[in-house]
Design a protein around this motif. Structure first.
Motif, PDB file in Angstrom:
ATOM      1  N   GLY A  82       0.813  -1.213   0.000  1.00 11.61           N
ATOM      2  CA  GLY A  82       0.000   0.000   0.000  1.00 11.61           C
ATOM      3  C   GLY A  82       0.842   1.255   0.000  1.00 11.61           C
ATOM      4  N   THR A 116      -0.772  -3.854  -5.518  1.00 14.37           N
ATOM      5  CA  THR A 116      -1.633  -2.732  -5.135  1.00 14.37           C
ATOM      6  C   THR A 116      -1.348  -1.524  -6.021  1.00 14.37           C
ATOM      7  OG1 THR A 116      -1.533  -3.564  -2.866  1.00 14.37           O
ATOM      8  CG2 THR A 116      -2.472  -1.385  -3.186  1.00 14.37           C
ATOM      9  N   VAL A 159      -5.258   4.308   1.116  1.00 13.84           N
ATOM     10  CA  VAL A 159      -5.474   3.558  -0.120  1.00 13.84           C
ATOM     11  C   VAL A 159      -6.937   3.645  -0.545  1.00 13.84           C
ATOM     12  CG1 VAL A 159      -5.470   1.268  -1.168  1.00 13.84           C
ATOM     13  CG2 VAL A 159      -3.507   2.018   0.179  1.00 13.84           C
ATOM     14  N   LEU A 192       0.875   4.181  -2.872  1.00 10.25           N
ATOM     15  CA  LEU A 192       0.601   5.573  -2.553  1.00 10.25           C
ATOM     16  C   LEU A 192       1.744   6.510  -2.941  1.00 10.25           C
ATOM     17  CD1 LEU A 192      -0.910   4.950   0.976  1.00 10.25           C
ATOM     18  CD2 LEU A 192      -2.189   5.756  -1.022  1.00 10.25           C
TER      19      LEU A 192
END
Length: 327
Positions: A202, A263, A304, A206
């Protein structure tokens, strides 16, 4: 055995094409533009060794006719899509009577550790896989697999523990397809170790490659503490590195390095969902159950979800803002 790959993205596409190239009977399950592309021109797999195009059956769900009794279902969707996939396939009829949930082995080649328990509610024969397979799916009909000299390492066993003849038969087919596929009676211990590594997914999604070291260490430390409080065993980074050795290394494909993990790819594709609630969220859940604070992992979940909702591009979340959220 016949393999149905439910989720022909980065992991599923690599496994499916490699099994097909090894002469195994394979069908792919996909959706949307990716399914259309596979049907129109096949699934292209690019790797350090070259490019192959797989042509074969592709569908968006169970067939109308009963599944052959020697079918193996391989679930490779993201964890947030597991429930829908299980529901779609559990009552599919099987030749000779019964349903997929009653008779067929279900292989879970997914990140996270919650899928197995969910699957066992519906499927009698659940086989977890600890997935080390660096691959990317951003373009419909195309998967890029960066693993070399083997495309991936897939630890395989039975849930909740142990292994069986089916585990070994599937592992043999994966080995024939070029993978490293150890059969482990303690496969969930390996999956919990992988979960700790995936807690950084995550953050990478990001912030891209510019993840502050202190934040990454804090997210993992919370995970280690939560697992310890819950009494859950896991592998260590040293054990994992020794196991992989030089068997699965990242190599460029056509001069390009891998852009980001699973992700990151969800945000890059604008997929509309991401798996942080099943990775960082697993640590938050264990922390709440066992009295261990996990604010950094909770912050990653929140960020997220916001990135998905607001369609913030992968790697573009404001760093200062995330650091404030983590605290």
């Amino acid at each position: 055995m016949r393999y149905v790959i439910i989720g022909a993205g980065a992991v599923g596409g690599t496994i499916g094409v490699r099994l097909g190239e090894a002469g195994r009977d394979v069908a792919l399950v996909a959706r949307g533009a990716h399914l259309d592309a596979i049907r129109d021109r096949g699934l292209t797999l690019r790797s350090p060794d070259g490019t192959v195009i797989w042509h074969g059956p592709a569908t968006d769900g169970p067939p109308a006719e009963p599944l052959p009794a020697d079918t193996v279902l391989v679930l490779t969707v993201k964890s947030q899509d597991t429930e829908g996939a299980l529901t779609a396939w559990v009552d599919a009829p099987v030749d000779g009577g019964g349903t997929a949930g009653e008779r067929l082995p279900l292989v879970l080649a997914q990140n996270g550790v919650a899928n197995e328990r969910a699957a066992l509610r519906l499927f009698a024969r659940v086989h977890p896989v600890c997935v080390w397979l660096p691959a990317t799916h951003l373009e419909p009909g195309v998967v890029v697999a960066n693993g070399h000299p083997h495309p991936g390492m897939l630890h395989l066993g039975r849930y909740p523990s142990g292994s069986d003849d089916t585990s070994r038969a599937i592992a043999a087919d994966l080995i024939a397809a070029g993978f490293v596929a150890p059969v482990r009676d303690d496969v969930m211990r390996w999956k919990y170790g992988k979960l700790l590594a995936n807690l950084g997914n995550g953050l990478q999604a990001l912030l891209g490659r510019d993840v502050p070291e202190a934040v990454g260490e804090r997210v993992r430390a919370e995970g280690v503490a939560a697992l310890a409080a819950a009494g859950i065993a896991h592998t260590s980074p040293e054990e994992e590195a020794a196991e992989r050795g030089d068997l699965v290394r990242h190599r460029p494909v056509d001069g390009e390095e891998r852009s980001g993990g699973s992700t990151w790819q969800s945000l890059a594709r604008g997929a509309g969902s991401a798996e942080a609630d099943h990775l960082n969220g697993e640590i938050v859940l264990l922390g709440r159950l066992h009295g261990v604070p996990t604010p950094a992992n909770a912050a990653v979940q929140l960020a997220v979800r916001r990135a998905v909702r607001e369609r913030i591009p992968a790697g573009s979340f404001p760093r200062v803002e995330l650091e404030k959220m983590v605290g």
